[in-house]
Enzyme design. Structure first.
Site: not given
Ligand code: NAD
Length: 302
Positions: A258, A276
């Site tokens: 990025e 992003h």
């Molecule tokens: P979270 O931890 O609440 O949820 C993640 C889920 O993924 C969990 O339920 C977990 O069990 C599951 N998981 C983990 N490993 C796995 C695998 N190998 N196979 C299947 N499922 C799996 O996280 P969140 O707060 O919901 O965030 C999710 C994603 O969003 C993260 O990558 C975070 O960095 C990203 N994010 C992006 C932005 C953005 O600006 N675009 C903002 C916030 C978060």
């Protein structure tokens, strides 16, 4: 009074909240060398995603007790180096779930109703009503990979729009099933979904979890949405699939590198790309600061 160094841009409101608990020094965009200087007499370092909190930086913070990352992910912080010096690292992952989920809905709606292209077409003086014939989200299948905080919020919004929601996760939550998510195995989700949206953290297991093999299992009309972390999708395989029209398209808020300078993605017309900004809302920033301020207060009380 504690000294709080803030090295990424944050809102005025966030600064005011931090000023209630200490002296705030706002210095966005410092080089590593300048940051090492600046951090010497600070108790708390507050960053978002841009500042690289390296071992050097951490070791320069002689009084440093806490590193606070507003938002999700600690990828920009050398957590091990901090732990070795007994410095606490906190973040506020729960702050932006609704913002990111709404953004994902926005991407899907933009995709099915051609909103970005229609806007620019009209601005260029055209009135192309038939070109922008769309589709409804109602009745379509939404496959959510990672039904956690954000994935769960996406699920309830998808269900509210009348979508059939499939979930794949290593942990299946009864609460989400009760809300209408049907948990399936990974191949079933890939085969049956009209939209495949990723909401897993970046781990060794999730790196490139969508690659050539997985894309080949998807419907030719499927759309991949990634607002998680860029490396969860093998971008080279995705670009090939998009160029060959193997799937219908992709909506991407995150990229392997990025910003994605020089990427073939920038030249494709079957993508919607955003820089992003999934968590970039006033509310998410406010929530993140409220949580961080609370965590700093808890540290001070100890
Ligand atoms: P979270 O931890 O609440 O949820 C993640 C889920 O993924 C969990 O339920 C977990 O069990 C599951 N998981 C983990 N490993 C796995 C695998 N190998 N196979 C299947 N499922 C799996 O996280 P969140 O707060 O919901 O965030 C999710 C994603 O969003 C993260 O990558 C975070 O960095 C990203 N994010 C992006 C932005 C953005 O600006 N675009 C903002 C916030 C978060």
């Amino acid at each position: 009074m504690i000294k709080i160094l803030v090295t990424d841009p944050v809102s005025d409101e966030s600064i005011q909240m931090l000023q209630e608990i200490g002296e705030v020094v706002l210095k966005p965009g410092l080089s590593e060398k300048a940051l090492c200087e600046e951090i010497r007499d600070c108790d708390v370092l507050v960053v978002r995603s841009s500042t690289k909190v390296t071992r050097n930086v951490i070791n320069s913070g002689k009084k440093l007790k806490l590193i606070a990352r507003t938002g999700v992910g600690l990828d920009n912080i050398d957590v091990k180096a901090a732990e070795e010096r007994g410095i606490k690292v906190v973040n506020s992952p729960e702050a932006s779930s609704a913002s990111v989920a709404e953004f994902v809905l926005g991407l899907m709606l933009c995709w099915v109703r051609h909103i970005p292209e229609a806007h620019f077409s009209l601005r260029e003086g055209r009135w192309e009503k038939t070109k922008f014939m769309g589709k409804e989200l109602k009745g379509k299948t939404l496959g959510i990979i990672g039904v956690g905080r954000i994935g769960g919020e996406v699920a309830v919004r998808g269900i509210a729009l009348g979508m059939r929601v499939l979930g794949y996760d290593i942990v299946e939550r009864k609460e989400m099933e009760e809300k209408g998510v049907r948990y399936v195995d990974f191949p079933t989700l890939l085969r049956e979904s009209d939209f495949v949206t990723l909401h897993v953290p970046l781990t060794p297991e999730t790196k490139h979890m969508i690659s050539k093999r997985e894309i080949e299992m998807m419907k030719p009309t499927a759309v991949i949405i990634n607002a998680s972390r860029g490396k969860v999708v093998d971008e080279r395989a995705l670009i090939d699939a998009l160029q060959q029209k193997r799937i219908a398209g992709a909506c991407l808020d995150v990229f392997e590198s990025e910003p994605p300078r020089e990427s073939p993605l920038l030249k494709l017309d079957n993508v919607i790309l955003t820089p992003h900004i999934g968590a970039s809302t006033v509310e998410a920033q406010r929530n993140a600061t409220i949580i961080i301020v609370q965590k700093i207060k808890e540290m001070l009380q100890r």
